[in-house]
Design an enzyme around this catalytic site. Structure first.
Site, short mmCIF file in Angstrom:
data_model
loop_
_atom_site.label_atom_id
_atom_site.label_comp_id
_atom_site.label_asym_id
_atom_site.label_seq_id
_atom_site.Cartn_x
_atom_site.Cartn_y
_atom_site.Cartn_z
N ARG A 79 0.84 -1.19 0.00
CA ARG A 79 0.00 0.00 0.00
C ARG A 79 0.88 1.24 0.00
O ARG A 79 1.77 1.36 0.83
CB ARG A 79 -0.91 -0.03 1.23
CG ARG A 79 -1.82 1.15 1.34
CD ARG A 79 -2.97 0.90 2.29
NE ARG A 79 -3.85 -0.17 1.81
CZ ARG A 79 -5.11 -0.33 2.21
NH1 ARG A 79 -5.63 0.49 3.10
NH2 ARG A 79 -5.84 -1.33 1.75
N PRO A 97 -0.05 -5.94 -5.69
CA PRO A 97 -0.65 -4.60 -5.78
C PRO A 97 -1.66 -4.35 -4.67
O PRO A 97 -2.28 -5.29 -4.17
CB PRO A 97 -1.37 -4.60 -7.14
CG PRO A 97 -0.96 -5.84 -7.85
CD PRO A 97 -0.47 -6.80 -6.81
N ASP A 98 -1.81 -3.12 -4.30
CA ASP A 98 -2.84 -2.72 -3.33
C ASP A 98 -3.16 -1.25 -3.60
O ASP A 98 -2.72 -0.70 -4.62
CB ASP A 98 -2.36 -2.96 -1.89
CG ASP A 98 -3.50 -2.94 -0.89
OD1 ASP A 98 -4.26 -3.92 -0.84
OD2 ASP A 98 -3.65 -1.95 -0.15
N ALA A 114 -13.29 -2.91 0.19
CA ALA A 114 -12.21 -2.30 0.98
C ALA A 114 -11.74 -3.25 2.08
O ALA A 114 -12.54 -4.02 2.62
CB ALA A 114 -12.69 -0.99 1.61
N GLY A 124 -13.87 -0.64 -7.22
CA GLY A 124 -15.20 -0.02 -7.32
C GLY A 124 -15.62 0.18 -8.77
O GLY A 124 -16.78 -0.09 -9.13
N LYS A 163 1.75 -7.78 4.82
CA LYS A 163 1.41 -6.55 4.11
C LYS A 163 2.61 -5.62 4.11
O LYS A 163 3.38 -5.58 5.07
CB LYS A 163 0.24 -5.83 4.79
CG LYS A 163 -0.52 -4.90 3.87
CD LYS A 163 -1.58 -5.64 3.07
CE LYS A 163 -2.38 -4.71 2.18
NZ LYS A 163 -3.53 -5.42 1.58
N ALA A 166 -13.33 1.81 -1.02
CA ALA A 166 -12.21 2.76 -0.97
C ALA A 166 -11.31 2.36 0.20
O ALA A 166 -10.97 1.20 0.33
CB ALA A 166 -12.74 4.18 -0.84
N SER A 177 -5.23 -6.60 -9.94
CA SER A 177 -6.09 -7.52 -9.18
C SER A 177 -7.49 -6.96 -8.98
O SER A 177 -8.37 -7.67 -8.50
CB SER A 177 -5.43 -7.84 -7.83
OG SER A 177 -5.23 -6.65 -7.09
N1 PHE Z 1 -4.44 -6.15 -2.49
C1 PHE Z 1 -4.76 -7.56 -2.41
C2 PHE Z 1 -5.63 -7.79 -1.16
O1 PHE Z 1 -5.76 -6.96 -0.29
C3 PHE Z 1 -3.52 -8.36 -2.30
C4 PHE Z 1 -3.14 -9.25 -3.43
C5 PHE Z 1 -3.39 -8.96 -4.76
C6 PHE Z 1 -2.49 -10.43 -3.15
C7 PHE Z 1 -3.02 -9.83 -5.79
C8 PHE Z 1 -2.10 -11.30 -4.15
C9 PHE Z 1 -2.36 -11.00 -5.47
O2 PHE Z 1 -6.20 -8.85 -1.04
#
Ligand code: PHE
Length: 348
Positions: A37, A110-111, A256, A182, A73, A234, A143
């Site tokens: 993040r 990704p986040d 979220a 979203g 994370k 969000a 994702s």
């Molecule tokens: N952002 C994703 C989540 O919170 C994390 C993730 C995405 C993990 C793609 C692995 C692959 O779940």
């Protein structure tokens, strides 16, 4: 804040003024996985606390979804205004080194605030400990779309429970956030004939949906806006002792992470008869699909079907346990995750 995680890295990045934290909450079921993040925080301690909370949620997400993966994370706290261009690239490369230093105990992804293109950069130094690189680089790509497929499935299950029908045609949904999750969710809802209202701090992000009949809701008016179902997509913390009494909906199901701001919120929702789909069940599709595509070689078609089926089954099990055991839906979801963690995994 007490935290029962396994390990944590914190690093001040002198070059950029950023602060990085990686929290590995649990590797009990497998290597920890979780997004990176990037945003501005009030302080490094706030950023590290967020990494801890979000890593705990990833453990629950993986456990409740039947995955052989743990929870972690990464947080990259950038100064106000953010960091762009070459400086951002170099920062991501240094974050990648931090990921690599954990020798695979944590894999990043990704986040909020990071993209597939960012994962390509992080992979330059983190090697194979990265999910969600661009498809051109052999990754599973963004994702958000798969997360939205899972949230959509969760909304259908929630509506079935509350209104006795999973059909969304004519149902009024309020989506908070028109970003990667979203935005993809709104497309799915409109395709099903739902009436959609949407809020985003960036009015421009909602414009392309307004042309298709979506009503814009002022960000300050989201809590208390009348709708059938509220979908927070969000940032976290929207459901609190302060906001829950003001909600005017029968259900909350969103993408979220960490929607419950405090321990009292789940009870307050239940007391008001508002059904809450636990966030770590509803939003599991991004992570499960990315992992299955990259670690297990599944096709996109296969993972998309799997996300819808898995979220549907998991949420049904949560609502059933909540009913039978007299628990809030959040407590029921945590209980199902806890059981799987204690048994050390296996299929659910
Ligand atoms: N952002 C994703 C989540 O919170 C994390 C993730 C995405 C993990 C793609 C692995 C692959 O779940």
């Amino acid at each position: 804040m007490s935290w029962d995680g396994e390990e944590e890295l914190r690093e001040h990045d002198a070059e950029s003024g950023a602060f990085m934290a990686i929290a590995v909450h649990s590797t009990r079921l497998g290597p920890a996985v979780g997004g990176a993040r990037m945003k501005t925080y009030a302080s490094p301690d706030d950023a590290a606390a967020d990494a801890r909370r979000l890593s705990t949620a990833m453990t629950l997400k993986m456990a409740a979804s039947g995955m052989a993966w743990g929870g972690g994370k990464g947080v990259i706290a950038v100064p106000p205004g953010g960091i762009s261009g070459d400086a951002r690239r170099e920062l991501l490369r240094r974050y990648g080194r931090l990921v690599a230093s954990l020798d695979g105990r944590y894999r990043t992804a990704p986040d909020v605030g990071t993209s597939s293109a960012d994962m390509d950069v992080i992979a330059e130094t983190a090697g194979s400990w990265v999910f969600g690189r661009s498809t051109a680089r052999g990754g599973s790509g963004p994702s958000g779309p798969a997360t939205a497929i899972g949230v959509h499935a969760a909304i259908r299950v929630t509506c079935d429970e509350v209104y006795g029908s999973a059909a969304l045609a004519g149902r009024h949904l309020l989506v908070q956030g028109a970003g990667s999750v979203g935005g993809a969710l709104i497309d799915l809802l409109l395709a099903e004939g739902a009436r959609v209202s949407c809020s985003d701090l960036d009015r421009g992000a909602v414009r392309r949906f307004e042309e298709r009949g979506v009503a814009f809701v002022d960000p300050g008016a989201v809590i208390g806006f009348p709708c059938d179902l509220f979908s927070p997509c969000a940032l976290g913390g929207v459901l609190s002792a302060d906001s829950v009494p003001r909600l005017r909906c029968r259900a909350v199901t969103g993408g979220a992470n960490n929607q419950l701001a405090d321990d009292a919120a789940a009870g307050a929702l239940a007391a008001r008869g508002i059904l809450y789909a636990p966030d770590f069940i509803a939003n599991s599709g991004g992570a499960t699909s990315g992992i299955h595509m990259e670690a297990d070689g599944w096709s996109r078609e296969r993972v998309e079907q799997d996300v819808a089926d898995r979220v549907t089954a998991a949420l049904r099990a949560v609502f059933a346990l909540a009913r039978d055991a007299g628990l809030t839906s959040d407590a029921a979801a945590r209980e199902l995750a806890r059981r799987r963690l204690e048994s050390g995994g296996g299929r659910i």
